[in-house]
Scaffold this motif. Structure first.
Motif, PDB file in Angstrom:
ATOM      1  N   THR A   1       0.836  -1.205   0.000  1.00  0.00           N
ATOM      2  CA  THR A   1       0.000   0.000   0.000  1.00  0.00           C
ATOM      3  C   THR A   1       0.870   1.253   0.000  1.00  0.00           C
ATOM      4  N   ALA A   2       1.880   1.283   0.859  1.00  0.00           N
ATOM      5  CA  ALA A   2       2.772   2.446   0.900  1.00  0.00           C
ATOM      6  C   ALA A   2       3.569   2.568  -0.395  1.00  0.00           C
TER       7      ALA A   2
ATOM      8  N   ALA B   1      -6.224   0.088   2.612  1.00  0.00           N
ATOM      9  CA  ALA B   1      -5.910  -0.958   3.587  1.00  0.00           C
ATOM     10  C   ALA B   1      -4.468  -1.431   3.415  1.00  0.00           C
ATOM     11  N   ARG B   2      -3.792  -1.655   4.540  1.00  0.00           N
ATOM     12  CA  ARG B   2      -2.386  -2.059   4.497  1.00  0.00           C
ATOM     13  C   ARG B   2      -2.276  -3.537   4.117  1.00  0.00           C
ATOM     14  N   VAL B   3      -1.475  -3.800   3.089  1.00  0.00           N
ATOM     15  CA  VAL B   3      -1.237  -5.158   2.615  1.00  0.00           C
ATOM     16  C   VAL B   3       0.273  -5.370   2.526  1.00  0.00           C
ATOM     17  N   VAL B   4       0.758  -6.444   3.153  1.00  0.00           N
ATOM     18  CA  VAL B   4       2.183  -6.753   3.163  1.00  0.00           C
ATOM     19  C   VAL B   4       2.412  -8.034   2.370  1.00  0.00           C
TER      20      VAL B   4
ATOM     21  N   GLU C   1      -4.923  -5.440  -3.334  1.00  0.00           N
ATOM     22  CA  GLU C   1      -5.854  -6.459  -2.855  1.00  0.00           C
ATOM     23  C   GLU C   1      -5.081  -7.586  -2.183  1.00  0.00           C
ATOM     24  N   SER C   2      -5.753  -8.287  -1.273  1.00  0.00           N
ATOM     25  CA  SER C   2      -5.156  -9.430  -0.584  1.00  0.00           C
ATOM     26  C   SER C   2      -6.066 -10.636  -0.716  1.00  0.00           C
TER      27      SER C   2
ATOM     28  N   LEU D   1       2.137 -11.115  -5.846  1.00  0.00           N
ATOM     29  CA  LEU D   1       3.242 -11.547  -4.994  1.00  0.00           C
ATOM     30  C   LEU D   1       2.692 -12.432  -3.887  1.00  0.00           C
ATOM     31  N   LYS D   2       3.563 -13.261  -3.318  1.00  0.00           N
ATOM     32  CA  LYS D   2       3.162 -14.106  -2.198  1.00  0.00           C
ATOM     33  C   LYS D   2       3.208 -13.310  -0.900  1.00  0.00           C
ATOM     34  N   THR D   3       2.365 -13.714   0.045  1.00  0.00           N
ATOM     35  CA  THR D   3       2.306 -13.018   1.326  1.00  0.00           C
ATOM     36  C   THR D   3       3.063 -13.738   2.433  1.00  0.00           C
ATOM     37  N   ARG D   4       3.663 -14.903   2.112  1.00  0.00           N
ATOM     38  CA  ARG D   4       4.456 -15.615   3.117  1.00  0.00           C
ATOM     39  C   ARG D   4       5.596 -16.344   2.412  1.00  0.00           C
ATOM     40  N   ARG D   5       6.636 -16.565   3.130  1.00  0.00           N
ATOM     41  CA  ARG D   5       7.790 -17.281   2.587  1.00  0.00           C
ATOM     42  C   ARG D   5       7.509 -18.775   2.643  1.00  0.00           C
ATOM     43  N   ASP D   6       7.734 -19.475   1.525  1.00  0.00           N
ATOM     44  CA  ASP D   6       7.540 -20.918   1.491  1.00  0.00           C
ATOM     45  C   ASP D   6       8.695 -21.636   0.827  1.00  0.00           C
TER      46      ASP D   6
END
Length: 450
Positions: free
Chosen positions: A304-305, A327-330, A361-362, A443-448
């Motif tokens: 978002t930033a 909305a903040r999305v990381v 979007e998330s 992009l992915k939201t977690r490291r796998d």
């Protein structure tokens, strides 16, 4: 159904599949073994063995005390399983007794012993799997000696339960050992998969250590060889293009100097623009080549930033770009690569459309986050979407009307697509409703480890 099962199995790693296979085969083997043991316990031979075992006290008494009625009275007083009655039991006829029971008793070494059926509600445990029965024999004084076996459920079931528990306790460490050995055998395959993904992100990723089974070693050797060849190919291509770009700059510089001193009149501006096109093409090509060798640094990114900063920069340049979500999305990605990819998409949008809109979007279900850029420009036909994501490919209508200083050289979307792929992301292009183009950076939201 089979295809859906295959797809479901394919969602698990090879370690989980091999572990499930080993555990499943162990459980199946023990189930078959226990079932076979229970089946054997109900066979004729097992029944006969149980019948003879239960009848042994009666047969022993008749062998030792059969000719002495007084001793029989003492036995009855001491052992409640024995009784003396005046007449034979009512059901002391062999046809009413189980056929195996009648045949087994008939083979006894003491003559005159008959079997009779006990009531179905008699206190008889289920372990022997034999019809409740009693034994009767006429004593020398005319009375009948009655013997009622009393099977002990503990002594009859504990040996079988102990056997099952012993086998289970023995099988459990073997099962765990099998799973550990299976995981150890496939570990190099998992590392090969991780090395492949690492090489996709970083061309300078180190070679793999050669280990594991013979087939795995051969695959690792082939992978390392392929990795080195690709490195040399990319390095050679970059060096060749850099050399060509360097060699071309010298004559371009001389042409510019001559253009400044030449009196070309109205033709000077088009020639100067063509020289600028050539210089920009060389710069874009060299920049595209350098991107392949840049290392990927994955980190948490506040999308978002990041998007708000990019939108503010575009607005400062006079472009009509707005941000529609707050909305903040990381997400997990490379900050520099993501910024460059977003800049290319925004530049493409403002170049071909008057306005653009950015949304973040998330999607928790798929553990992904998206940056969606929409515009109201001419859009891209569906059959040309993959075409324009290749280097130096432009839409036919754009290429035909290209003036050289506005629409670029067909590298913007190709670079954005490559930058997203290198950080395990994706660029998707689709038609925007009712008009324009919808570009989605995922992009992915977690490291796998991918």
């Amino acid at each position: 159904m089979i295809e859906r099962l295959r797809h479901w199995i394919g969602t698990f790693g090879i370690r989980a599949q091999i572990g499930a296979l080993l555990v499943g085969t162990q459980l199946l083997a023990h189930t078959v073994t226990f079932g076979f043991m229970l089946f054997l316990s109900s066979e004729l031979g097992r029944k006969s063995e149980v019948i003879l075992d239960l009848s042994d006290p009666m047969l022993s008494v008749l062998r030792v005390l059969g000719d002495d009625p007084d001793k029989l009275d003492v036995l009855v007083d001491q052992d409640h399983r024995f009784t003396l009655v005046d007449r034979a039991p009512r059901d002391a006829t062999l046809p009413k007794v189980d056929a195996v029971l009648a045949e087994t008793i008939g083979q006894g070494s003491i003559p005159g012993v008959v079997a009779f059926a006990l009531p179905t509600h008699a206190e008889w445990p289920p372990a022997p799997r034999v019809q409740p029965f009693g034994l009767a024999s006429m004593a020398p004084d005319g009375r009948w000696l009655i013997f009622t076996p009393r099977p002990n459920v503990i002594t009859r079931t504990i040996p079988r339960v102990a056997t099952i528990l012993a086998l289970s306790l023995l099988a459990l460490p073997l099962m765990l050992l099998s799973v550990w050995v299976g995981a150890w055998l496939v570990a190099p395959i998992a590392r090969l998969s991780a090395a492949t993904n690492a090489f996709a992100r970083d061309i300078q990723a180190p070679d793999m250590a050669v280990e594991g089974a013979l087939e795995v070693r051969r695959a690792i050797v082939a992978f390392n060889r392929m990795q080195n060849k690709l490195r040399r190919l990319i390095d050679d291509r970059a060096n060749t293009l850099a050399s060509i770009g360097h060699d071309m700059r010298t004559p371009l510089t001389r042409l510019r100097l001559r253009l400044e001193t030449a009196n070309l009149g109205a033709a000077k501006a088009p020639v100067d623009r063509d020289l600028s096109v050539l210089e920009n093409m060389i710069d874009d090509a060299l920049r595209f080549m350098r991107d392949d060798q840049q290392q990927v640094d994955l980190q948490n990114i506040d999308l978002t930033a990041l998007c708000q900063t990019a939108v503010d920069a575009m607005r400062d340049q006079g472009h009509d770009v707005i941000m529609s979500s707050r909305a903040r999305v990381v997400a997990v990605g490379d900050l520099k690569l993501t910024i460059r990819a977003l800049d290319n998409i925004l530049n493409n949008a403002v170049t071909h459309a008057e306005a653009a809109e950015v949304a973040v979007e998330s999607n928790p279900t798929s553990s992904t986050a998206q940056i969606v850029v929409t515009d109201t420009g001419p859009g891209i036909p569906d059959h040309l979407i993959s075409f324009v994501q290749q280097p130096f490919n432009r839409l036919p209508t754009v290429a035909a009307g290209d003036t050289g200083d506005k629409t670029g050289f067909g590298l913007g979307l190709a670079i954005a697509s490559d930058l997203m792929a290198r950080q395990s992301g994706a660029l998707e292009l689709a038609a925007n409703t009712p008009r324009g183009l919808r570009a989605t950076l995922t992009l992915k939201t977690r490291r796998d480890g991918a």
